[in-house]
Scaffold this active site. Structure first.
Site, mmCIF file in Angstrom:
data_model
loop_
_atom_site.group_PDB
_atom_site.id
_atom_site.type_symbol
_atom_site.label_atom_id
_atom_site.label_comp_id
_atom_site.label_asym_id
_atom_site.label_seq_id
_atom_site.Cartn_x
_atom_site.Cartn_y
_atom_site.Cartn_z
ATOM 1 N N GLY A 99 43.161 34.349 37.011
ATOM 2 C CA GLY A 99 43.996 35.457 36.518
ATOM 3 C C GLY A 99 43.644 35.832 35.102
ATOM 4 O O GLY A 99 44.513 36.136 34.290
ATOM 5 N N GLY A 100 42.346 35.799 34.792
ATOM 6 C CA GLY A 100 41.892 36.143 33.446
ATOM 7 C C GLY A 100 41.648 37.644 33.316
ATOM 8 O O GLY A 100 42.408 38.457 33.841
ATOM 9 N N GLN A 101 40.582 37.971 32.617
ATOM 10 C CA GLN A 101 40.271 39.385 32.334
ATOM 11 C C GLN A 101 40.114 40.198 33.624
ATOM 12 O O GLN A 101 40.738 41.241 33.777
ATOM 13 C CB GLN A 101 38.943 39.467 31.569
ATOM 14 C CG GLN A 101 38.960 38.770 30.237
ATOM 15 C CD GLN A 101 39.066 39.787 29.122
ATOM 16 O OE1 GLN A 101 40.020 40.544 29.048
ATOM 17 N NE2 GLN A 101 38.077 39.805 28.272
ATOM 18 N N ILE A 102 39.248 39.714 34.513
ATOM 19 C CA ILE A 102 39.017 40.483 35.748
ATOM 20 C C ILE A 102 40.227 40.349 36.666
ATOM 21 O O ILE A 102 40.680 41.337 37.262
ATOM 22 C CB ILE A 102 37.732 40.003 36.482
ATOM 23 C CG1 ILE A 102 36.508 40.170 35.582
ATOM 24 C CG2 ILE A 102 37.541 40.788 37.786
ATOM 25 C CD1 ILE A 102 35.205 39.709 36.189
ATOM 26 N N ASP A 137 46.155 30.639 38.959
ATOM 27 C CA ASP A 137 45.293 30.124 37.878
ATOM 28 C C ASP A 137 45.681 28.672 37.640
ATOM 29 O O ASP A 137 46.724 28.211 38.122
ATOM 30 C CB ASP A 137 45.435 30.969 36.594
ATOM 31 C CG ASP A 137 44.151 30.977 35.770
ATOM 32 O OD1 ASP A 137 43.640 29.889 35.452
ATOM 33 O OD2 ASP A 137 43.656 32.072 35.451
ATOM 34 N N ARG A 175 30.597 34.410 30.818
ATOM 35 C CA ARG A 175 29.425 34.257 29.973
ATOM 36 C C ARG A 175 29.768 34.572 28.521
ATOM 37 O O ARG A 175 30.494 35.510 28.243
ATOM 38 C CB ARG A 175 28.357 35.247 30.448
ATOM 39 C CG ARG A 175 26.995 34.660 30.451
ATOM 40 C CD ARG A 175 25.982 35.373 31.310
ATOM 41 N NE ARG A 175 26.128 36.771 31.545
ATOM 42 C CZ ARG A 175 25.172 37.661 31.332
ATOM 43 N NH1 ARG A 175 24.028 37.278 30.808
ATOM 44 N NH2 ARG A 175 25.340 38.925 31.658
ATOM 45 N N HIS A 208 21.917 39.296 41.397
ATOM 46 C CA HIS A 208 22.722 39.888 40.322
ATOM 47 C C HIS A 208 22.210 39.357 38.990
ATOM 48 O O HIS A 208 22.781 38.471 38.390
ATOM 49 C CB HIS A 208 24.181 39.488 40.537
ATOM 50 C CG HIS A 208 25.126 40.152 39.582
ATOM 51 N ND1 HIS A 208 25.092 41.487 39.300
ATOM 52 C CD2 HIS A 208 26.140 39.648 38.835
ATOM 53 C CE1 HIS A 208 26.050 41.776 38.431
ATOM 54 N NE2 HIS A 208 26.688 40.674 38.135
HETATM 55 N N1 APR Z 1 40.910 27.385 39.324
HETATM 56 C C1 APR Z 1 41.436 28.599 39.132
HETATM 57 N N2 APR Z 1 41.225 29.312 38.036
HETATM 58 C C2 APR Z 1 40.430 28.785 37.097
HETATM 59 C C3 APR Z 1 39.818 27.524 37.237
HETATM 60 C C4 APR Z 1 40.094 26.803 38.422
HETATM 61 N N3 APR Z 1 39.575 25.597 38.635
HETATM 62 N N4 APR Z 1 39.084 27.283 36.145
HETATM 63 C C5 APR Z 1 39.217 28.341 35.333
HETATM 64 N N5 APR Z 1 40.029 29.246 35.909
HETATM 65 C C6 APR Z 1 40.509 30.516 35.389
HETATM 66 C C7 APR Z 1 40.648 30.538 33.881
HETATM 67 O O1 APR Z 1 41.838 29.870 33.480
HETATM 68 C C8 APR Z 1 40.678 32.017 33.594
HETATM 69 O O2 APR Z 1 41.973 32.544 33.553
HETATM 70 O O3 APR Z 1 39.571 31.556 35.665
HETATM 71 C C9 APR Z 1 39.912 32.629 34.787
HETATM 72 C C10 APR Z 1 38.662 33.341 34.380
HETATM 73 O O4 APR Z 1 39.039 34.407 33.610
HETATM 74 P P1 APR Z 1 38.221 34.846 32.296
HETATM 75 O O5 APR Z 1 37.830 33.633 31.530
HETATM 76 O O6 APR Z 1 38.994 35.899 31.605
HETATM 77 O O7 APR Z 1 36.855 35.447 32.919
HETATM 78 P P2 APR Z 1 36.630 36.891 33.569
HETATM 79 O O8 APR Z 1 36.159 37.832 32.517
HETATM 80 O O9 APR Z 1 37.801 37.256 34.390
HETATM 81 O O10 APR Z 1 35.366 36.580 34.502
HETATM 82 C C11 APR Z 1 35.480 35.685 35.588
HETATM 83 O O11 APR Z 1 33.672 36.671 36.810
HETATM 84 O O12 APR Z 1 32.101 38.297 36.280
HETATM 85 C C12 APR Z 1 32.357 36.929 36.372
HETATM 86 O O13 APR Z 1 30.922 36.011 34.644
HETATM 87 C C13 APR Z 1 32.258 36.251 35.030
HETATM 88 O O14 APR Z 1 32.212 34.064 35.963
HETATM 89 C C14 APR Z 1 33.027 35.007 35.304
HETATM 90 C C15 APR Z 1 34.129 35.462 36.242
#
Ligand code: APR
Length: 314
Positions: free
Chosen positions: A10-13, A33, A84, A177
């Site tokens: 539930g991060g950025q994407i 998350d 990344r 990709h």
């Molecule tokens: N289970 C569930 N969620 C998790 C876990 C896990 N084991 N580990 C990490 N996360 C969550 C993080 O807490 C975070 O909220 O995954 C989320 C990732 O969100 P962001 O760090 O904001 O990353 P985001 O920009 O959303 O990108 C996610 O997509 O495009 C790809 O390269 C990018 O690999 C990355 C992914």
């Protein structure tokens, strides 16, 4: 009954995915998350619930750290993992994200065994492979989101260059990709006019190169993290085509079993997505140059996948 969409991460994407899925009324949404000090996904879910009267949508949006809450999901979109950072290649992410994706796959298998799963986490071609191997799901139910995004970037850059609507730029991007992806200028058209009649070779090469490095260009600009708007909408296109049986034909990372001469790897190919999931891979008659580029990108994906050393559980 409404469909159920589980967003793992539930991060950025993930948060944009939740907003788009709600606005398009694709179903009820559960954002999962890992447990954190505060409750960001619960906060995001509540915010989206309160936005509904302005956004004119009916959708139940919840946040959770308990996999049981995704039970019976129709669609699972996975963005869990580390994004990344500047100076980091997608491959640098490999080890840490393999662990995360394996754990996600095991839990999705247990809670939502019939879900159509769209993997977004990078390095994409390897993560979708790991997810499918660990879950044991059929190839129709596991796809990677890459080609829709790479194609969108290709189309956007061409539209910018020509000063035309993106709607009239049609084309596709094949392969992995990453920098070895294969945009196909020969098969790209603008309102039916071949791109090769509109731009000279150096201009096309420039756009090809920019498309290949588009993710990195954004990483550098953002400073922290990677692209989120365009990846989210790209994944929604795939989920929506499944949920509404639209049968869209879009580039997606699908498991090839001989198509394009590739065996046992997920690479970006044009595929039809409908109620049956990834229903069909379409093969394009490529010329020798295009075949060579596809073979190079398949080699790159094969190499990354070889580093994964994942044991199938089913
Ligand atoms: N289970 C569930 N969620 C998790 C876990 C896990 N084991 N580990 C990490 N996360 C969550 C993080 O807490 C975070 O909220 O995954 C989320 C990732 O969100 P962001 O760090 O904001 O990353 P985001 O920009 O959303 O990108 C996610 O997509 O495009 C790809 O390269 C990018 O690999 C990355 C992914």
């Amino acid at each position: 009954m409404r469909k159920k969409i589980a967003l793992i991460g539930g991060g950025q994407i993930g948060q944009i995915l939740a907003m788009l899925a709600a606005q398009r009324e694709l179903g009820d949404i559960v954002i999962f998350d890992i447990p954190q000090l505060e409750n960001p996904v619960k906060g995001k879910a509540l915010d989206l619930t309160e936005m509904a009267p302005c956004g004119d949508y009916d959708a139940k949006v919840t946040g959770t750290s308990d996999y049981k809450d995704i039970a019976g999901a129709d669609v699972v979109i996975v963005t869990a993992g580390l994004p990344r950072k500047p100076g980091m290649s997608r491959e640098d992410l490999l080890a840490v994200n393999i662990k995360i994706i394996s754990e996600v796959a095991r839990n999705v298998k247990q809670q939502a065994p019939n879900a159509f799963c769209v993997i977004v986490t990078n390095p994409l071609d390897a993560m979708v492979y790991v997810f499918q191997k660990v879950s044991g799901f059929p190839k129709s139910k596991v796809v990677g989101m890459a080609g829709v995004l790479d194609t969108a970037r290709w189309r956007a850059f061409i539209a910018l260059e020509l000063g035309v609507s993106v709607e009239d730029v049609a084309g596709t991007v094949l392969g992995g990709h990453g920098p070895t992806m294969v945009p196909l200028p020969r098969l790209t058209t603008v309102g039916g006019v071949p791109l090769t009649d509109l731009l000279d070779k150096p201009a096309i090469e420039r756009i090809v190169d920019r498309t290949k490095e588009a993710g990195t260009e954004i990483v550098k600009l953002l400073g922290t993290g990677s692209a989120f708007f365009s990846p989210a909408w790209s994944a929604i296109i795939m989920a929506e085509s499944y949920l509404k049986d639209k049968k869209r034909v879009v580039a997606c990372a699908a498991l090839c079993e001989g198509e394009y001469g590739v065996k046992g790897l997920f690479i970006g190919v044009p595929a039809r997505i409908g109620a049956g999931g990834m229903e069909k891979i379409y093969e394009i008659s490529l010329n020798d140059g295009e075949k060579a580029m596809l073979s190079k990108t398949a080699d790159a994906v094969r190499q990354t996948v070889a580093e994964c050393k994942v044991e199938a559980t089913a």
